[in-house]
Design a protein around this motif. Structure first.
Motif, PDB file in Angstrom:
ATOM      1  N   MET A   1       2.061 -41.916 -43.348  1.00 45.72           N
ATOM      2  CA  MET A   1       2.483 -40.701 -42.659  1.00 45.72           C
ATOM      3  C   MET A   1       3.568 -40.007 -43.466  1.00 45.72           C
ATOM      4  SD  MET A   1       4.159 -40.290 -38.880  1.00 45.72           S
ATOM      5  CE  MET A   1       2.815 -41.140 -38.087  1.00 45.72           C
ATOM      6  N   LYS A   2       3.400 -38.702 -43.689  1.00 49.49           N
ATOM      7  CA  LYS A   2       4.394 -37.934 -44.421  1.00 49.49           C
ATOM      8  C   LYS A   2       4.347 -36.499 -43.913  1.00 49.49           C
ATOM      9  CE  LYS A   2       7.433 -37.715 -47.865  1.00 49.49           C
ATOM     10  NZ  LYS A   2       8.642 -38.555 -47.934  1.00 49.49           N
ATOM     11  N   GLY A   3       5.448 -35.996 -43.395  1.00 52.29           N
ATOM     12  CA  GLY A   3       5.444 -34.625 -42.931  1.00 52.29           C
ATOM     13  C   GLY A   3       6.447 -34.394 -41.823  1.00 52.29           C
ATOM     14  N   SER A   4       6.182 -33.371 -41.003  1.00 49.85           N
ATOM     15  CA  SER A   4       7.101 -32.998 -39.936  1.00 49.85           C
ATOM     16  C   SER A   4       6.322 -32.454 -38.748  1.00 49.85           C
ATOM     17  CB  SER A   4       8.103 -31.954 -40.440  1.00 49.85           C
ATOM     18  OG  SER A   4       7.426 -30.788 -40.890  1.00 49.85           O
ATOM     19  N   LEU A   5       6.991 -32.440 -37.606  1.00 48.18           N
ATOM     20  CA  LEU A   5       6.418 -31.902 -36.378  1.00 48.18           C
ATOM     21  C   LEU A   5       7.561 -31.325 -35.560  1.00 48.18           C
ATOM     22  CD1 LEU A   5       3.826 -31.656 -34.596  1.00 48.18           C
ATOM     23  CD2 LEU A   5       4.534 -33.804 -33.512  1.00 48.18           C
ATOM     24  N   MET A   6       7.354 -30.128 -35.015  1.00 42.41           N
ATOM     25  CA  MET A   6       8.415 -29.450 -34.274  1.00 42.41           C
ATOM     26  C   MET A   6       8.056 -29.374 -32.790  1.00 42.41           C
ATOM     27  SD  MET A   6      10.198 -25.788 -35.131  1.00 42.41           S
ATOM     28  CE  MET A   6      11.868 -25.432 -34.534  1.00 42.41           C
ATOM     29  N   ILE A   7       9.016 -29.725 -31.936  1.00 43.14           N
ATOM     30  CA  ILE A   7       8.860 -29.613 -30.495  1.00 43.14           C
ATOM     31  C   ILE A   7       9.632 -28.384 -30.036  1.00 43.14           C
ATOM     32  CG2 ILE A   7       9.153 -30.736 -28.270  1.00 43.14           C
ATOM     33  CD1 ILE A   7       7.263 -32.244 -30.132  1.00 43.14           C
ATOM     34  N   GLN A   8       8.899 -27.380 -29.555  1.00 45.52           N
ATOM     35  CA  GLN A   8       9.524 -26.188 -28.992  1.00 45.52           C
ATOM     36  C   GLN A   8       9.285 -26.169 -27.489  1.00 45.52           C
ATOM     37  OE1 GLN A   8       8.462 -22.556 -31.046  1.00 45.52           O
ATOM     38  NE2 GLN A   8       8.833 -23.447 -33.069  1.00 45.52           N
ATOM     39  N   GLY A   9      10.145 -25.481 -26.748  1.00 46.69           N
ATOM     40  CA  GLY A   9      10.056 -25.474 -25.297  1.00 46.69           C
ATOM     41  C   GLY A   9       9.833 -24.096 -24.730  1.00 46.69           C
ATOM     42  N   THR A  10       9.280 -24.046 -23.538  1.00 43.72           N
ATOM     43  CA  THR A  10       9.081 -22.768 -22.873  1.00 43.72           C
ATOM     44  C   THR A  10      10.396 -22.193 -22.362  1.00 43.72           C
ATOM     45  OG1 THR A  10       8.643 -23.906 -20.794  1.00 43.72           O
ATOM     46  CG2 THR A  10       6.743 -23.356 -22.160  1.00 43.72           C
ATOM     47  N   THR A  11      11.373 -23.055 -22.128  1.00 44.45           N
ATOM     48  CA  THR A  11      12.680 -22.648 -21.622  1.00 44.45           C
ATOM     49  C   THR A  11      13.730 -23.603 -22.175  1.00 44.45           C
ATOM     50  OG1 THR A  11      12.544 -24.111 -19.699  1.00 44.45           O
ATOM     51  CG2 THR A  11      11.700 -21.861 -19.419  1.00 44.45           C
ATOM     52  N   SER A  12      14.980 -23.268 -21.976  1.00 40.29           N
ATOM     53  CA  SER A  12      16.030 -24.267 -22.169  1.00 40.29           C
ATOM     54  C   SER A  12      15.834 -25.373 -21.143  1.00 40.29           C
ATOM     55  CB  SER A  12      17.411 -23.626 -21.985  1.00 40.29           C
ATOM     56  OG  SER A  12      17.664 -22.681 -22.994  1.00 40.29           O
ATOM     57  N   ASP A  13      16.201 -26.597 -21.509  1.00 42.31           N
ATOM     58  CA  ASP A  13      16.102 -27.752 -20.610  1.00 42.31           C
ATOM     59  C   ASP A  13      14.666 -28.043 -20.190  1.00 42.31           C
ATOM     60  OD1 ASP A  13      17.396 -29.873 -19.323  1.00 42.31           O
ATOM     61  OD2 ASP A  13      17.462 -28.817 -17.418  1.00 42.31           O
ATOM     62  N   ALA A  14      13.708 -27.749 -21.082  1.00 42.84           N
ATOM     63  CA  ALA A  14      12.305 -28.082 -20.800  1.00 42.84           C
ATOM     64  C   ALA A  14      11.999 -29.535 -21.129  1.00 42.84           C
ATOM     65  CB  ALA A  14      11.378 -27.166 -21.591  1.00 42.84           C
ATOM     66  N   GLY A  15      12.898 -30.179 -21.896  1.00 38.92           N
ATOM     67  CA  GLY A  15      12.694 -31.578 -22.268  1.00 38.92           C
ATOM     68  C   GLY A  15      12.568 -31.803 -23.755  1.00 38.92           C
ATOM     69  N   LYS A  16      12.913 -30.809 -24.555  1.00 37.82           N
ATOM     70  CA  LYS A  16      12.774 -30.926 -26.014  1.00 37.82           C
ATOM     71  C   LYS A  16      13.604 -32.074 -26.574  1.00 37.82           C
ATOM     72  CE  LYS A  16      14.241 -26.707 -26.667  1.00 37.82           C
ATOM     73  NZ  LYS A  16      14.340 -26.195 -25.273  1.00 37.82           N
ATOM     74  N   SER A  17      14.867 -32.136 -26.171  1.00 36.47           N
ATOM     75  CA  SER A  17      15.779 -33.132 -26.745  1.00 36.47           C
ATOM     76  C   SER A  17      15.306 -34.550 -26.474  1.00 36.47           C
ATOM     77  CB  SER A  17      17.193 -32.950 -26.192  1.00 36.47           C
ATOM     78  OG  SER A  17      17.728 -31.705 -26.557  1.00 36.47           O
ATOM     79  N   LEU A 128       8.959 -38.983 -41.968  1.00 36.99           N
ATOM     80  CA  LEU A 128       8.676 -38.093 -40.849  1.00 36.99           C
ATOM     81  C   LEU A 128       9.970 -37.446 -40.369  1.00 36.99           C
ATOM     82  CD1 LEU A 128       6.848 -36.963 -38.583  1.00 36.99           C
ATOM     83  CD2 LEU A 128       7.247 -39.109 -37.323  1.00 36.99           C
ATOM     84  N   VAL A 129       9.950 -36.129 -40.203  1.00 32.81           N
ATOM     85  CA  VAL A 129      11.073 -35.391 -39.622  1.00 32.81           C
ATOM     86  C   VAL A 129      10.587 -34.766 -38.315  1.00 32.81           C
ATOM     87  CG1 VAL A 129      12.774 -33.562 -39.926  1.00 32.81           C
ATOM     88  CG2 VAL A 129      12.029 -34.896 -41.909  1.00 32.81           C
ATOM     89  N   LEU A 130      11.217 -35.159 -37.208  1.00 32.54           N
ATOM     90  CA  LEU A 130      10.886 -34.605 -35.904  1.00 32.54           C
ATOM     91  C   LEU A 130      11.918 -33.539 -35.553  1.00 32.54           C
ATOM     92  CD1 LEU A 130       9.873 -37.820 -33.944  1.00 32.54           C
ATOM     93  CD2 LEU A 130       8.386 -35.988 -34.747  1.00 32.54           C
ATOM     94  N   ILE A 131      11.440 -32.326 -35.340  1.00 30.62           N
ATOM     95  CA  ILE A 131      12.309 -31.157 -35.236  1.00 30.62           C
ATOM     96  C   ILE A 131      12.355 -30.662 -33.798  1.00 30.62           C
ATOM     97  CG2 ILE A 131      12.736 -28.845 -36.151  1.00 30.62           C
ATOM     98  CD1 ILE A 131      10.687 -29.689 -38.419  1.00 30.62           C
ATOM     99  N   GLU A 132      13.537 -30.340 -33.346  1.00 30.25           N
ATOM    100  CA  GLU A 132      13.719 -29.779 -32.008  1.00 30.25           C
ATOM    101  C   GLU A 132      14.039 -28.302 -32.110  1.00 30.25           C
ATOM    102  OE1 GLU A 132      16.856 -29.889 -28.278  1.00 30.25           O
ATOM    103  OE2 GLU A 132      16.875 -31.544 -29.718  1.00 30.25           O
ATOM    104  N   GLY A 133      13.309 -27.481 -31.370  1.00 30.16           N
ATOM    105  CA  GLY A 133      13.632 -26.064 -31.276  1.00 30.16           C
ATOM    106  C   GLY A 133      14.809 -25.840 -30.347  1.00 30.16           C
TER     107      GLY A 133
END
Length: 488
Positions: A1-17, A128-133
Motif C-alpha cells: 500500500m502506498k498513497g493517501s486518502l482524504m476524509i471530508q465532511g458534509t459539516t463541521s463535527d460530522a466525524g472526520k477527526s 499511507l497518509v490519512l488526511i482530514e478535511g
C-alpha cells in the motif's frame, strides 16, 4: 500500500477527526506505516510536539492512534481564534501572523507552500497518509482560496471519501447536496460515502443507502453506529453530557468565550466519583467544592467576560465559604494581581486588574512558550510525579510568599518552578496542560479539595483502550477492502 486518502465532511463535527483516528489505528495494527495529516485546522484545543511546535488536539490524538510522536507536519496550519473577527495563524508549529476575518483568504498565499511541503515530507516517510478535511468542501464563499478541502485534494491529486452524521438529521440531503455543489472534477474525486452515528437496525436504512448509490453512482463504504461514552478528545466542542450519581467532589468550570484546551479536564469529567460541570454564560458557579479556571486564547477579554457574568464575585464568595480554586494557564494568570499586554499580543494593548487571589503579575510577550515538561507537584504538601505541556505567551512573576505549584523540567533544560499555591492553601495556579492524565495527581487534587482519598487510573491507558474500541467499530462497520482500493 502506498498513497493517501482524504476524509471530508458534509459539516463541521460530522466525524472526520474520529474517522481518521479510527482508520489510523486500524491500519497501524495491520503493520502499515501510516500518518495523519490535516492541512488547515481551526481550533483552540492544541498540543505541543516533541520539538516545541503546536498542532491541533485532534491531530495529536490521530498520532497516538498511529503510535507516533507528535510532528508539526501532521497539522501545518492551525488557526486559533482570539476574537470573533480574528485569529492567530500558526504555520508548521510557530505563530507567524494574526489575521482579521476579512483577510482569511490570504491564508493561501501565507501558508499553502508550507502545507504542500509538510504533506510531501510525510508521503516520503510513510506508506499511507490519512488526511482530514476541515468543515465542509461546499462552502462556496471559501472555494477560491481553499487549502483545507478540495483545494488541497485537487492540488495533490488525492481521492476523497465524504462522511455525514445521520444523528444530526438530513444526512442524505447533506451528502447529495455537498456533492452537487462541487465542480465536475471534484465530484469525480469523491469515491464514496460513510454515514456516521447511526442508531437502530441497519435494515431500516437500506432503502436510503440503495437510493444514494443509485442517484450518485457512488458506493456507501459503510454505516458507523453511534458509539456511547467514547472517552476521546473533542477537537473543539465541549461535551458536558456526563452525569454522576455518586460524586464525592463537585467541580465547576466557567465556559469562557475563548476557552482553550478544555480537553485538559476529560480525566476528571469521566471519573465516577467526580461531578464535573461546564457552566455556561448566565449560569452560576455556586454550590461546588472546586472552581477550575481554564485556559483561554484571550485572557484579558475573558477576564472582563467573567466579571460581566458575575463569576468573579461568585469565586470570592466560594472562597469565603472554604471552597478551593485552581487556575490552568490563562486561568492561572487571571488569579494574579495584574495582566499586562504592552504589545497587544492577544487584543488591545493595556493592563487588566486580576482577581488578586495570588501575588502574581503577568506580562504577555510576543514569543510563545511551547514545551513538553515533567516534574513533581507540591499540591496537598506532596511530591507527586506529573507531566504535560506548556502553551502560553505570558511570563508570570510570583511576588509573595506563596510556595510553587510544581517543579518542572523539559528536554535538555534544568528544573524551574511553576505556578504557586496561596499561603492559606485555598487557591493554586499552574501553566501545565495535560496535568490530569496521571491518576496520581487526580487523587491528590481530590484530597486537596475534600480530604477524601479516591483511586484514579492513568488517562493515557484509557485513551489507548478507547482508540482500539474506535478502530474495532470502524473495522466491523466499513468495507475496508473497498476503501483500500480507493487509495491513490
Amino acid at each position: 500500500m502506498k498513497g493517501s486518502l482524504m476524509i471530508q465532511g458534509t459539516t463541521s463535527d460530522a466525524g472526520k477527526s474520529l474517522c481518521v483516528a479510527g482508520l489510523c489505528r486500524l491500519f497501524a495494527r495491520k503493520g502499515i506505516s501510516v500518518a495523519p495529516f490535516k492541512p488547515q485546522n481551526m481550533a483552540l484545543n492544541s498540543a505541543v510536539t516533541q520539538d516545541g511546535g503546536e498542532i491541533g488536539r485532534a491531530q495529536a490524538l490521530q498520532a497516538d492512534a498511529c503510535g507516533l510522536d507528535y510532528s508539526t507536519d501532521f497539522n501545518p496550519v492551525l488557526l486559533k481564534p482570539n476574537s470573533d473577527l480574528g485569529s492567530q495563524v500558526i504555520v508548521q508549529g510557530k505563530a507567524v501572523a494574526s489575521l482579521p476575518s476579512e483577510t482569511f483568504g490570504d491564508i493561501k498565499s501565507i501558508a499553502f507552500e508550507a502545507v504542500l511541503e509538510s504533506y510531501h515530507r510525510l508521503k516520503e516517510q510513510f506508506d499511507l497518509v490519512l488526511i482530514e478535511g476541515a468543515g465542509s468542501p461546499a462552502e462556496i464563499n471559501l472555494r477560491k482560496n481553499d487549502i483545507a478541502n478540495m483545494g488541497f485534494a485537487e492540488a495533490v491529486d488525492c481521492p476523497v471519501v465524504l462522511i455525514g452524521d445521520i444523528n444530526k438529521g438530513g444526512v442524505f440531503a447533506h451528502l447529495t447536496g455537498t456533492l452537487n455543489l462541487l465542480s465536475a472534477s471534484e465530484q469525480q474525486r469523491v469515491k464514496g460515502f460513510i454515514i456516521n452515528q447511526f442508531r437502530g437496525h441497519l435494515n431500516l436504512l437500506q432503502g436510503g443507502l440503495d437510493w444514494l448509490t443509485k442517484n450518485t453512482g457512488k458506493p456507501v463504504f459503510g454505516v458507523v453506529p453511534y458509539i456511547p461514552e467514547l472517552k476521546l478528545d473533542e477537537e473543539d466542542a465541549i461535551d458536558s453530557s456526563q452525569s454522576i450519581n455518586e460524586a464525592q467532589v463537585v467541580i465547576k468550570i466557567p465556559v469562557l468565550s475563548r476557552i482553550s484546551n478544555h480537553t485538559d479536564f476529560d480525566p476528571l469529567r469521566w471519573h465516577p466519583k467526580i461531578d464535573l460541570q461546564f457552566v455556561a454564560p448566565g449560569e452560576s458557579l455556586e454550590n461546588c467544592d472546586l472552581i477550575l479556571l481554564p485556559g483561554t486564547k484571550n485572557v484579558r477579554d475573558d477576564l472582563d467576560f467573567m466579571r460581566a457574568q458575575g463569576w468573579c464575585d461568585q469565586i470570592k464568595k466560594h472562597l469565603r465559604y472554604g471552597g478551593k480554586v485552581l487556575g490552568i494557564c490563562g486561568g492561572y494568570q487571571m488569579l494574579g494581581e495584574s495582566i499586562s499586554d504592552p504589545l497587544g499580543v492577544e487584543s488591545q494593548a493595556g493592563v487588566s486588574q486580576g482577581l488578586g487571589l495570588l501575588q502574581v503579575t503577568t506580562e504577555l510577550r510576543a514569543s510563545k512558550k511551547l514545551t513538553q515538561v515533567s516534574g513533581k507537584s507540591f499540591l496537598c504538601h506532596k511530591n507527586t510525579t506529573i507531566s504535560g505541556y506548556e502553551i502560553h505567551c505570558g511570563i508570570s512573576t510570583v511576588a509573595g510568599d506563596e510556595k510553587p505549584f510544581a517543579e518542572l523540567s523539559s528536554l535538555n533544560q534544568s528544573a524551574v518552578y511553576d505556578g504557586c499555591i496561596s499561603t492559606d492553601n485555598q487557591v493554586a495556579g499552574t501553566y501545565l496542560h495535560g496535568l490530569f492524565e496521571s491518576g496520581e495527581i487526580v487523587q491528590v487534587l481530590v484530597e486537596w479539595v475534600s480530604g477524601e482519598i479516591i483511586s484514579a487510573g492513568d488517562w493515557r491507558q484509557v485513551r489507548e483502550q478507547e482508540i482500539d474500541r474506535l478502530a474495532d467499530v470502524f473495522e466491523e462497520s466499513l468495507d475496508i477492502d473497498a476503501l483500500v482500493a480507493c487509495i491513490g
